[in-house]
Design an enzyme around this catalytic site. Structure first.
Site, PDB file in Angstrom:
ATOM      1  N   ASP A  40       0.834  -1.212   0.000  1.00 44.30           N
ATOM      2  CA  ASP A  40       0.000   0.000   0.000  1.00 44.30           C
ATOM      3  C   ASP A  40       0.865   1.257   0.000  1.00 44.30           C
ATOM      4  O   ASP A  40       1.959   1.278   0.577  1.00 44.30           O
ATOM      5  CB  ASP A  40      -0.916  -0.014   1.234  1.00 44.30           C
ATOM      6  CG  ASP A  40      -2.097   0.937   1.078  1.00 44.30           C
ATOM      7  OD1 ASP A  40      -2.379   1.373  -0.063  1.00 44.30           O
ATOM      8  OD2 ASP A  40      -2.748   1.239   2.098  1.00 44.30           O
ATOM      9  N   ASN A  88     -10.855  -2.559  -5.807  1.00 46.28           N
ATOM     10  CA  ASN A  88     -10.062  -1.572  -6.554  1.00 46.28           C
ATOM     11  C   ASN A  88     -10.669  -1.218  -7.922  1.00 46.28           C
ATOM     12  O   ASN A  88     -10.246  -0.241  -8.550  1.00 46.28           O
ATOM     13  CB  ASN A  88      -8.606  -2.033  -6.736  1.00 46.28           C
ATOM     14  CG  ASN A  88      -7.779  -1.960  -5.461  1.00 46.28           C
ATOM     15  OD1 ASN A  88      -6.868  -2.765  -5.243  1.00 46.28           O
ATOM     16  ND2 ASN A  88      -8.074  -1.002  -4.588  1.00 46.28           N
TER      17      ASN A  88
END
Ligand code: IPE
Ligand code: IPE
Ligand code: MG
Length: 269
Positions: A40, A88
């Protein structure tokens, strides 16, 4: 990379040495079998440099190469990388397309190196929802690396933990409807084998970069007894030294699996 094999650290619960220094703990016996990483911080890495988010993702691929090599050198058996979540797809189409194309390009450009390093490649996630040509590239990589055994690299792509659990439940329900399975006999092992991770060991250590401290639908079932590490580093900056730090920190943890001190094996299942 040359890494220390002795840690200057005390195992949790063990007394410090009389002079107050922490006892040396060898890292090797405490290398996790399975490390999973939530990669991330690509977007924030780019934003800080006034660059488009897509550049952050591209730089993130270089960090992937570093950790794959390092994990192999360190003798980690299974490395799972969370590359794209099912959630996502909510991102702008341009960014989604970049992430899809990065996976394609990564497999195309790095497969030969992975094969010669003895890496076995597997994708987990909802592969039926991917374009057939991307699927074909992934499945070609899986086929060509199937016999490798030095390290197992799992790419979690279009992956969602709840989705994986629902798909496993459907498989079991179908087997029951077909008369191949008695619902009363279903146990945790049967359920685990129906997950995308099948026979793989559960993750021992889950690292999430960027300072966020959440699981974001990653390996929900498998993480039951995982240890966590949350380095603040943004993913494109993550390197071998930071990986080593996370392993050192893991080596100091005392895992109990619900038992009392010293009474548990180092893994469940
Ligand atoms: C991780 O970086 C990559 C993916 C989720 C695909 P992000 O793109 O989430 O980066 P941040 O969290 O916005 O910084
Ligand atoms: C998790 O990161 C998914 C991947 C790293 C692929 P996100 O950036 O998508 O997670 P949230 O939205 O911050 O929870
Ligand atoms: Mg993020």
């Amino acid at each position: 990379m040359q890494s220390p094999t002795i840690l200057n650290a005390a195992k949790a619960g063990e007394p410090a040495t009389p002079n107050g220094a922490e006892a040396a703990v060898p890292l090797a016996p405490f290398i996790p079998r399975h490390v999973a990483i939530i990669m991330d911080g690509n977007g924030r890495w780019a934003k800080r440099r006034h660059l488009p988010r897509t550049i952050g993702h591209r730089r993130g691929v270089e960090a992937v190469r570093r950790v794959v090599r390092y994990a192999g050198d360190r003798g980690i058996e299974v490395l799972t990388l969370f590359a794209f979540s099912r959630e996502n797809w909510r991102r702008p189409p341009r960014e989604v397309n970049e992430l899809l194309s990065l996976l394609r390009r990564y497999i195309q450009s790095d497969l030969e190196e992975l094969l010669s390093a003895g890496v076995k490649l597997t994708m987990i996630g909802a592969r039926d929802e991917l374009d057939p040509d991307l699927r074909a590239i992934i499945e070609d990589g899986e086929r060509r690396s199937a016999e490798n055994s030095k390290m197992h690299l799992i790419l979690a792509f279009n992956y969602g933990g709840r989705d994986e659990i629902v798909r496993a439940a459907k498989r079991l329900a179908k087997a029951a409807v077909d008369g191949d399975l008695d619902p009363d006999q279903i146990n945790e092992g049967d359920f685990a084998r129906c997950l995308d991770t099948g026979m793989l060991p559960d993750p021992d250590l889950i690292i999430r970069t960027s300072g966020e401290q959440r699981i974001s639908n990653f390996l929900l079932w498998q993480s039951a007894y995982a240890e966590y590490s949350f380095p603040r580093t943004l993913w494109p900056d993550f390197d071998e030294v930071m990986f080593e730090e996370a392993l050192c920190d893991y080596a100091r943890r005392e895992r109990r699996f619900g038992a009392v001190d010293g009474g548990a094996a180092r893994a469940v299942g």
